[in-house]
Design an enzyme around this catalytic site. Structure first.
Site, PDB file in Angstrom:
ATOM      1  N   GLY A 158       0.825  -1.208   0.000  1.00 38.85           N
ATOM      2  CA  GLY A 158       0.000   0.000   0.000  1.00 38.85           C
ATOM      3  C   GLY A 158       0.856   1.253   0.000  1.00 38.85           C
ATOM      4  N   ILE A 189       0.024  -9.347  -1.024  1.00 43.46           N
ATOM      5  CA  ILE A 189      -1.392  -9.428  -0.665  1.00 43.46           C
ATOM      6  C   ILE A 189      -1.907  -8.020  -0.351  1.00 43.46           C
ATOM      7  CG2 ILE A 189      -2.972 -10.123   1.221  1.00 43.46           C
ATOM      8  CD1 ILE A 189      -2.447 -12.367  -0.706  1.00 43.46           C
ATOM      9  N   HIS A 263      -4.997  -9.673   7.072  1.00 46.07           N
ATOM     10  CA  HIS A 263      -4.613  -8.254   7.129  1.00 46.07           C
ATOM     11  C   HIS A 263      -5.256  -7.479   8.274  1.00 46.07           C
ATOM     12  CE1 HIS A 263      -3.939  -4.088   5.923  1.00 46.07           C
ATOM     13  NE2 HIS A 263      -5.237  -3.900   6.015  1.00 46.07           N
ATOM     14  N   PHE A 438      -3.432  24.651  -4.924  1.00 44.37           N
ATOM     15  CA  PHE A 438      -2.798  23.336  -4.843  1.00 44.37           C
ATOM     16  C   PHE A 438      -2.562  22.897  -3.401  1.00 44.37           C
ATOM     17  CE2 PHE A 438      -1.119  24.633  -9.203  1.00 44.37           C
ATOM     18  CZ  PHE A 438      -2.232  24.118  -9.832  1.00 44.37           C
ATOM     19  N   HIS A 474      -6.852  27.301 -11.237  1.00 45.10           N
ATOM     20  CA  HIS A 474      -5.798  27.926 -10.429  1.00 45.10           C
ATOM     21  C   HIS A 474      -6.345  28.921  -9.408  1.00 45.10           C
ATOM     22  CE1 HIS A 474      -3.207  25.903 -13.185  1.00 45.10           C
ATOM     23  NE2 HIS A 474      -2.111  26.463 -12.716  1.00 45.10           N
TER      24      HIS A 474
END
Lengths: 661, 661
Positions: A158, A189, A263, A438, A474
């Site tokens: 992950g 896995i 898990h 951003f 933006h």
């Protein structure tokens, strides 16, 4: 692998499985799969001392796969960190315990970083490794490597799938951070099944492309092989290292190992019984650990002390030989430094002329960098626009770790994690920067700053439709609301030079709260009445003549000048208004009820707020009877001198809306 | 490269430079550097027809480096798309023009996606390529490849630095999307200077690691070399292709080429003059393009028609031969499909028992997938937890493009961009899913969904401190406010089965607005009074007996049951309250003032809101005289049955707070 080593590894497995079973919640897969790696590292390679978890030159270890927290808690318990007791493990994931679901910085001794969102630990580890190189280049002297430690991080598939790790590792390779060592728990896995369904890439080849040495441990339970890999990683002084450890998720539990079901749920009582049998564990009793295992860990810990003793001795000599360096060292580690050096007249001085707050912020950064040598920072490839460059301080690079200007590349998320990591390391204060729109990219890691109480500073420029021609992609709209809604985060939007100085003062003096500055691209006038009162978050900038104003106009940033001009026009019509500046709602909310009621008296309901972004959240101040001039749509591409009037950000409109009340 | 080709390439450069100069704003670096690549592709390889920009089997082209918009506008003008005139180019970045600062979908004919945030176009291109393969596998018949086109994207160093591109390309490689072809504009220049300061990785090796064929064009102005690279990319039917084109930023402008200053500001009149001289351009007049160049483009466009004619002929035959496929095709492309098939009794049916809304959502997904064959979606490696698996529909994989369950891997940001790309392609409706707290990662791309008006659906589960043991990193607090603040986004938090059905109905019938569902991990009771009125966003669930209630309790999701229980208790004390459910503030705000005033009468000021997340934004409904029971801090790790009472989410507290008013 001798028997006591095996037992010591299995103790991690047993404690983890039992704690998760008792909690009826948790993730056994990683602790069982990675117990050997963790044991080998902590017992035989990691430079650390459980008796002094704050030793400044300790190696850092970050569990990037934070869901495997029981691996870390088992280690902390067995190594005797912070006196973490068996009873604490028994309280795993319970209210108020020292063993919450994911590791929490400042909560459990020995936890270097809060992890859980995958990949975050990888980014923070890169930040820690950057901090180490910078501190080393500032402080080390011939024969006195007072800063000289490794940063280790452990994560799984992950962590490697998340984009943040590519961002962070690409930069780590560029910067040749050879003291960064990453363990990749490769168990093939994922939650939805085999990693083949979504992740068939050649991870090692990717890491080579980033400039890492890559090493593979074929048997994740072979301590000798793991140890050799760590030594090989340390031996490479040119490149960071990436150790792929082939593991089995849930190793040791016959019914679960190698399966996705290992898990994220307890193994089950029967499976734990079978596991203990399979591992040859001497007792079925939950949380049982043989005395010989505890004795073995105790012996290991005793063996760790001499290294710190030697460092302490070296450091004492260093301090004596280089008293100026000792002084500098104390300066770097002085949490109160900013209060001491950032409150002189020059700090607050400004020219009384129109200027963009991004420029004014740039000036503040350059004042601060002279006062606070431990400040380091930069932008996501936008420093010429965000005005975050520190003059004459050089660029941090593989050739010059002493440089204080970071070049993060176009990698906002990793930049933020790296900023966190730099500050978690200790000794340094960091800032990061990009366009305000951003800031969206930084959110997951900024949230960790807030959760951890890491006072990172965010310089977000181009803070409204004032961006103009670049258009809606933006132009921030909802970003102020997004940040204001987050706990333990100070979102500043200063209106002029004085408020920009206040915002920076607040940022650098903050101990446990990150601060963001939203700054304009366009020029703004200096406002009469702005002051250090801005440190209260909201304050009266220009008051009414009457004790009880006819109305209150509240504004922030570029719109404060509209409010002030509107007040003048309204006065001509005999309407006597108060103008309140609200540079930081979060801090205003922290003030006393008395102060808040003084600024915004309950009985004055004619209130108009003006801010060129989403009005969401402003109702807290304008209520059901007031009005808000904001943006309820995305912006547009045009010069800002066109956009502001079109969207109602004019003196005339503010006047009209006040009159309409 | 013959003269007319050279002239045609340079026409792109000249128009771009002139438009940016006239606007006094814009980014000439990319259009000048990539003019040859774009020309070669559009003139000689791209399957498209400017006379029919909606041709369903056209190749897609996405300008991922959206700041280079003048490259695209120049192409659209020269190829005659949507009658984009020279005058439109002259209005570049001006109010209301067809040529905004960054390309905007639905705004300018021929723009396939809104781009600007770097890397976004790469993610959307992967989504389009996925859609193409899925549609092909559903519709193509022997001899009738009715869906058979390429997806091209062009981006630079910034796009490659952003983590989203690693996420998206890793998945593209896994899925063997061989009809995806990426152009990497490698000019070694970033805003802060040479890419060496932050980006020394071996990009091609990284792409190979992801499973791409990699090809290098050494001379970015050699049309023949570019053409061969495109042919080689098409020839690989096993892997997507990545074409590195070595370019010079600002090519053609002697004073600027190869320099960071070419990136984001007008070249300057003198430099444009020098550029035109350098390129041998026949006139200095701004926006001058020789007639022979226009004639050449016209000729190219005429040559594009026969391909579409042939496709139309094939498609007509296909429809005749396979009338059931024609019907299915129309179903896929029917924008009103959901209204037609999702409003029967079975759709709204539910069992009157406690259940988690994530489970109820899972049932709705499985009802919808049977009614709407064009629905495709999945989770970021969490489908067992988010309950988003569509039974018996197979997994989308390199071996089975007909599968409807996407496995995105732990890649929330790319997942969202891919979801956008799937929907932009046309024919399909997509949903994506993760934990609500990780919706933070999706934000930058979800914002593009909203800007573009792409009605993507987000399934966000584990929607409050109800997450419990996983603790603060996994417990959303500020996320509802974050999404509610964003324009053109419907954030639903349903309280039970009926409201979950309503949320899904709203999501799948939405034409231009994305919808998110925040769903519980824990069980909730079915509430008396919930109804399809939920489609109004907020509504009276249980009214007071009096015409004017003594107070109003407003709640959403898991807290609605507290409100309803509190009403009962208050009734015993003679306090007659109205309970309002507010599953979607955004839609409630779209209702008439009359309706809103009916639900929340202006004269009833005793209002209490209860929602187990940040109270930020709720003041819009509770005003200065009301009260809010929310979370003003991060959560904690413990069973949720401990957390809810601790943080005040109890019937007793709701009752007490109402009484206190």
């Amino acid at each position: 692998m001798n028997n006591i080593d095996t037992m010591s590894v299995n103790a991690i497995r047993v404690l983890s499985a039992d704690a998760i079973q008792k909690a009826k919640s948790g993730h056994p897969g990683l602790p069982l799969g990675c117990a050997s790696v963790a044991y080998e590292l902590w017992a035989k390679h990691l430079k650390h001392n459980p008796k002094d978890p704050d030793w400044k030159d300790r190696d850092r270890f970050i569990l990037s796969g934070g869901h495997g927290s029981m691996l870390l808690y088992s280690l902390l318990h067995l190594f005797g960190y912070g006196d973490l007791k068996k009873e604490d493990l028994m309280q795993f994931r319970q209210w108020g315990s020292l063993t919450p679901g994911h590791p929490e910085y400042r909560h459990t001794v020995g936890v270097e970083a809060t992890t859980g969102p995958l990949g975050a630990g990888m980014g923070m580890a890169v930040g820690m490794a950057i901090a180490e190189r910078h501190m080393a280049s500032v402080f080390n002297k011939e024969g006195y490597p007072v800063v000289d430690h490794y940063t280790y991080a452990l994560g799984g598939d992950g962590c490697m799938m998340e984009g943040i790790s590519s961002e962070a590792f690409s930069l780590a390779g560029t910067l040749k951070l050879s003291k960064l060592i990453i363990f990749y728990d490769s168990n093939r896995i994922s939650i939805e099944g085999s990693t083949d369904i979504a992740f068939t890439e050649n991870v090692q080849k990717r890491m080579e492309a980033f400039g890492f040495q890559t090493i593979t441990v074929e048997d994740g339970n072979n301590l000798e092989e793991i140890g050799k890999a760590i030594e090989a990683a340390k031996a490479d002084t040119e490149r960071p290292s990436f150790i792929t450890v082939k593991t089995q998720i849930g190793f040791g539990c016959p019914a679960k190992q190698g399966k996705a079901s290992a898990h994220g749920e307890p193994l089950g009582d029967d499976n734990i019984k079978a596991m203990k049998e399979n591992l040859g564990w001497p007792s079925e009793e939950p949380f049982f650990v043989p005395e010989e295992v505890y004795a073995h860990y105790k012996e290991i810990v005793e063996g760790l002390q001499p290294a710190e003793d030697a460092w302490n001795k070296m450091f004492a000599e260093y301090c004596e030989k280089y008293p100026e360096m000792k002084e500098l060292w104390d300066t770097y580690y002085d949490e109160d430094l900013a209060e001491k050096v950032c409150d002189d007249a020059d700090f607050w001085a400004y020219d009384d002329k129109a200027d963009a707050t991004r420029n004014l912020s740039g000036k503040m950064i350059n004042r601060i960098k002279d006062r606070m040598p431990n400040v380091i920072g930069g932008a996501a490839d936008l420093s010429p626009s965000t005005k975050t460059y520190m003059k004459d301080e050089g660029d941090f690079s593989a050739e010059n770790y002493a440089g204080r200007n970071m070049h993060f590349g176009v990698r906002e998320l990793a930049m933020t994690a790296i900023g966190n990591g730099i500050m978690l390391h200790g000794g340094l204060r960091a800032f990061v920067s990009t366009f305000f729109v951003f800031s969206d990219y930084t959110k997951p890691m900024a949230r960790l700053s807030s959760i951890m109480g890491v006072p990172l500073t965010f310089v977000f420029t181009h803070d409204s439709i004032g961006v103009g021609e670049d258009g809606p992609t933006h132009e921030p709209i909802e970003q102020l609301a997004m940040w204001r809604a987050m706990p333990n985060f100070h979102m500043f939007r200063p209106a002029d030079a004085t408020e920009t100085a206040a915002a920076w003062y607040s940022a650098v003096t903050s101990k446990r709260t990150p601060t963001a500055l939203a700054l304009t691209r366009q020029n703004l006038p200096q406002i009469e009445g702005t002051s250090r009162e801005a440190l209260k978050g909201g304050y009266i900038v220009q008051d009414s003549k009457k004790a009880v104003p006819d109305a209150i106009i509240i504004a922030s940033g570029s719109e404060l000048s509209l409010a002030v001009e509107a007040k003048k026009v309204l006065a001509e019509d005999g309407i006597d208004v108060r103008v309140v500046s609200m540079p930081c709602m979060d801090i205003f909310e922290e003030q006393s009820e008395e102060y808040k009621a003084k600024v915004l008296p309950k009985n004055v309901r004619k209130r108009v707020a003006v801010e060129a972004l989403s009005g969401f959240g402003w109702d807290r101040y304008v209520g059901l009877d007031g009005d808000m001039i904001g943006m309820n749509r995305f912006g547009a591409s045009a010069p800002y001198s066109k956009l502001f009037p079109y969207f109602g950000f004019t003196v005339e409109n503010v006047v009209a809306r006040v009159k309409a009340l």
